[in-house]
Design an enzyme around this catalytic site. Sequence first.
Site, PDB file in Angstrom:
ATOM      1  N   TYR A  88      24.081  72.536  44.610  1.00 25.66           N
ATOM      2  CA  TYR A  88      22.678  73.343  44.722  1.00 25.66           C
ATOM      3  C   TYR A  88      23.222  72.936  46.464  1.00 25.66           C
ATOM      4  O   TYR A  88      23.616  71.983  46.589  1.00 25.66           O
ATOM      5  CB  TYR A  88      21.393  72.529  43.942  1.00 25.66           C
ATOM      6  CG  TYR A  88      20.141  72.528  45.045  1.00 25.66           C
ATOM      7  CD1 TYR A  88      18.745  73.431  44.956  1.00 25.66           C
ATOM      8  CD2 TYR A  88      19.187  71.619  46.285  1.00 25.66           C
ATOM      9  CE1 TYR A  88      18.091  74.090  45.642  1.00 25.66           C
ATOM     10  CE2 TYR A  88      18.798  71.841  46.726  1.00 25.66           C
ATOM     11  CZ  TYR A  88      18.066  72.903  46.507  1.00 25.66           C
ATOM     12  OH  TYR A  88      16.725  73.465  47.120  1.00 25.66           O
ATOM     13  N   GLY A 116      -0.600  83.538  47.536  1.00 30.08           N
ATOM     14  CA  GLY A 116       0.025  82.280  49.059  1.00 30.08           C
ATOM     15  C   GLY A 116      -0.709  82.858  50.109  1.00 30.08           C
ATOM     16  O   GLY A 116      -0.200  82.839  51.283  1.00 30.08           O
ATOM     17  N   ASP A 129      -0.579  79.598  39.653  1.00 35.85           N
ATOM     18  CA  ASP A 129       0.896  78.555  40.172  1.00 35.85           C
ATOM     19  C   ASP A 129       1.990  79.595  40.175  1.00 35.85           C
ATOM     20  O   ASP A 129       2.240  79.698  38.554  1.00 35.85           O
ATOM     21  CB  ASP A 129       0.667  77.108  39.771  1.00 35.85           C
ATOM     22  CG  ASP A 129       2.396  76.896  39.846  1.00 35.85           C
ATOM     23  OD1 ASP A 129       2.838  77.313  41.020  1.00 35.85           O
ATOM     24  OD2 ASP A 129       1.841  75.585  39.657  1.00 35.85           O
ATOM     25  N   LEU A 130       2.934  80.136  40.797  1.00 31.64           N
ATOM     26  CA  LEU A 130       3.753  80.612  40.683  1.00 31.64           C
ATOM     27  C   LEU A 130       5.028  79.954  40.340  1.00 31.64           C
ATOM     28  O   LEU A 130       5.946  80.714  40.133  1.00 31.64           O
ATOM     29  CB  LEU A 130       4.173  81.736  42.453  1.00 31.64           C
ATOM     30  CG  LEU A 130       3.276  82.809  42.807  1.00 31.64           C
ATOM     31  CD1 LEU A 130       3.456  83.424  43.435  1.00 31.64           C
ATOM     32  CD2 LEU A 130       3.702  84.252  41.964  1.00 31.64           C
ATOM     33  N   GLY A 139      -0.687  80.035  56.707  1.00 29.04           N
ATOM     34  CA  GLY A 139       0.006  81.070  56.782  1.00 29.04           C
ATOM     35  C   GLY A 139      -0.543  82.326  57.140  1.00 29.04           C
ATOM     36  O   GLY A 139      -1.258  83.052  57.191  1.00 29.04           O
ATOM     37  N   ILE A 140       1.456  83.447  57.165  1.00 30.95           N
ATOM     38  CA  ILE A 140       0.768  84.553  57.049  1.00 30.95           C
ATOM     39  C   ILE A 140      -0.111  85.574  55.605  1.00 30.95           C
ATOM     40  O   ILE A 140      -0.603  85.981  55.855  1.00 30.95           O
ATOM     41  CB  ILE A 140       2.539  84.948  56.660  1.00 30.95           C
ATOM     42  CG1 ILE A 140       3.189  84.401  58.483  1.00 30.95           C
ATOM     43  CG2 ILE A 140       2.739  86.613  56.220  1.00 30.95           C
ATOM     44  CD1 ILE A 140       4.812  84.992  56.922  1.00 30.95           C
ATOM     45  N   THR A 155      10.287  80.487  42.055  1.00 25.93           N
ATOM     46  CA  THR A 155       8.371  80.166  42.669  1.00 25.93           C
ATOM     47  C   THR A 155       8.691  81.328  43.294  1.00 25.93           C
ATOM     48  O   THR A 155       8.334  82.163  43.497  1.00 25.93           O
ATOM     49  CB  THR A 155       8.557  79.319  43.522  1.00 25.93           C
ATOM     50  OG1 THR A 155       8.410  77.213  42.977  1.00 25.93           O
ATOM     51  CG2 THR A 155       6.995  79.408  44.446  1.00 25.93           C
TER      52      THR A 155
END
Length: 314
Positions: free
Chosen positions: A192, A36, A88-89, A40-41, A136
């Site tokens: 959910y 990723g 793609d996780l 961001g991070i 993911t």
Amino acid sequence: MWILGRKGPSGFSARSTAEEVTKGIEGSGLTAIVTGATSGIGAETARVLALHGVHVVMAVRNLDSGGKVKEEILKNIPNAKVDVMELDLSSLASVRKFANEYKSSGLPLNILINNAGVMSPSFKLSQDKIELLFATNHLGHFLLTNHLLEIMKTTAFESKIEGRIVNVSSMAHQFMYKEGIPFDKINEESSYNSKYAYGLSKLANILHTNELTRRFNEEGVEITANSLNPGPIATNLFRHYNIIDGLVSTVGKYVIKNVSQGAATTCYVALHPQMKGVSGNYFSDSNISKRSSLAKDEELAKKLWEFSMNLTET
Ligand SMILES: NC(=O)c1ccc[n+]([C@@H]2O[C@H](COP(=O)([O-])OP(=O)(O)OC[C@H]3O[C@@H](n4cnc5c(N)ncnc54)[C@H](OP(=O)(O)O)[C@@H]3O)[C@@H](O)[C@H]2O)c1
């Protein structure tokens, strides 16, 4: 209070940036995967590791975005060693493909940073028919780590440098379904709850590092595994939540961490010499932090490991 910047025992605080916590550290000779790394991070972590000479493999689902981040890094650090590979996780097949390609590349692996993550207000299933956040944020990283362990063990043995696995979790690991991890209902839309589903995936990140540590200690393997809470930080993570996203990108950016502060704990845990031999801990603001009682539950960590093995072995 993070804004006061009180330093912890590591000498760093919530205000420390990724560059500050890694100042003067030599990383050339090390190879790291950052999942990723397109925003961001993850993007900041890739940049700061590259700044220290680490060979960074950005594992991303969108190669175009990954290429742009790589270009930006090279513009500012011309001698940076950065590669971009597709991962793609949310797809177990993609994780296996990535791991096989990585193995064929012949690259060593010192540091694995399991950073990628998603939030989703609505229930979704992955290609493998597993609830998307669990698939993911946890399961993809679980399978990725298992597939890369042999390379990490060999690298640690040959280089005499301990390997490090860093799981980016969240303080949201405390948001949990009443019954704890609902092993028999994870894929059920009727039960959910988006807040708890995210919390569950982030609890799983911590339990994963705990169980890795237990196994490494048992086997006498020179690899550490730690988890951390980077945030809160103004990133793209909240893009599916209009109100939160709006607050984060307006008021939030003045009162929560910026991205260079948000990547600090990851870079500290991945690179800092103070972290040598430290394993099975949970960090926040570049210091050991408190976690929920479920996040310390050894039996739960073993149960989650078996559950994850069953889901990924098929
Ligand atoms: N921001 C916060 O306040 C905060 C707080 C606590 C914890 N965290 C954790 O920090 C980590 C990084 O998040 P962030 O804040 O930097 O968010 P972000 O900017 O949205 O970055 C998330 C990264 O994960 C990638 N990603 C998402 N789904 C993926 C998939 N299926 N396969 C591969 N990569 C995927 C994204 O790729 P695309 O660019 O292709 O979407 C992106 O590169 C996450 O694990 C998150 O849970 C963040």
